[in-house]
Design an enzyme around this catalytic site. Structure first.
Site: not given
Length: 323
Positions: A8-9, A204, A285
């Site tokens: 939950a960032g 995206k 990432e």
């Protein structure tokens, strides 16, 4: 509807707060000062749409939550293989996993159809380590068009966008997707159920595959990269090669490179998530962005010289950041 947000960032807390506002039974899984702040004060959202606070239950113990209908995965993709202890206590027979990740997901060829059906993408699912933890049958794809940052523990700064497109790997419009979409919309977010989410993934990815590594290499914001002619030229080449790989896999995203660049320029002086991770000393990432597309290019026989060059340089940067 019960939902657990694992990781939950900035994005996860934002989604959890919105679902809580819609009346869903939501639980946030986090740690450290951010968790302590949310437990004490709730999730505080600062947004051009209006500031608000949601008192969402938060913990670092998934067993306290138990089985849920949907797991919303807000972790970085490079954490998926190790997330089993966090996710397993939340799973029931019909629990879905909604992964809000950038890049090529581990489930990409699950029920894809055609000659590549069932192919495992090694860059994102090395030796099947992610599929072993997150069964592709549970996966609901999610493409995030919202930009958020953690301004401080328990405080989410919403910068722009409210769209979270979701979809099934087999291209069906499922009841579980509709249920989650309705709750998101009731919470004030856009959540269309797409008949083929892979097109959204490539739209995206056009930005992530280019802006993210270039921003980490140059420390530049979105606007700065768009306004620097030479850098913009490199980004255009990266986007062109990416679209060629997508086309070889049967996807033709309904967006032009010029339009994608114009949208990025409008974002202004925003630092990409990869640049933010670099500044915080976190792992980068990049495998699901660059390496995965280069792997898909090899599978389909598409030459991607610009992507390979940027990948070689950014991989060296990533190794240094991880040292």
């Amino acid at each position: 509807m019960r939902v657990a947000v694992v990781g939950a960032g900035a994005i996860g807390a934002y989604v959890g707060a919105a679902l809580h506002r819609a009346g869903a039974d939501v639980h946030l899984l986090a740690r450290g000062p951010h968790l302590a702040a949310m437990q004490q004060h709730g999730v505080r959202t600062l947004s051009p749409r209006g500031d608000w606070t949601a008192r969402v239950p938060a913990t670092d113990q998934p067993k306290e939550i138990g089985p849920v209908d949907h797991v919303f995965l807000g972790l970085k993709a490079n954490s998926y293989a190790a997330c089993g202890p966090l996710v397993e206590p939340l799973l029931d027979r019909h629990t879905s996993v909604i992964a809000a990740q950038n890049g090529i997901p581990w489930w990409y060829f699950h029920r894809h159809g055609g000659p590549h059906d069932g192919t495992r993408v090694e860059s994102v699912d090395p030796d099947g380590s992610v599929s072993a933890v997150l069964a592709p049958e549970r996966a609901i794809g999610c493409v995030v068009y919202a930009a958020t940052e953690l301004e401080g523990p328990g405080v989410v700064r919403h910068l722009e966008g409210t769209r979270f497109s979701i979809g099934e790997p087999d291209r069906t419009i499922s009841r579980r997707c509709q249920e989650f979409s309705e709750a998101m919309q009731q919470g004030g977010l856009k959540c269309p159920v797409e008949p083929d989410l892979r097109n959204d993934i490539w739209i995206k990815l056009l930005g992530n595959i280019s802006f993210n590594p270039i921003s980490a290499l140059t420390r530049a914001t979105m606007r700065q990269m768009c306004l620097h002619d030479s850098t913009r030229g490199v980004i255009e080449l990266m986007m062109t090669e990416t679209l060629q790989v997508a086309a070889a896999l049967g996807c033709r995203p309904d967006i032009s490179i010029e339009r994608r660049l114009a949208g990025a320029e409008r974002v202004g002086d925003h630092r990409t998530s990869t640049l933010q991770d670099l500044e915080k000393g976190k792992p980068l990432e990049l495998d699901v962005l660059l390496a995965a597309v280069i792997e898909l290019a090899a599978i389909t026989g598409v030459p991607v010289p610009t992507l390979r060059t940027v990948d070689a340089i950014s991989d060296l940067l990533a190794q240094g950041a991880a040292a």
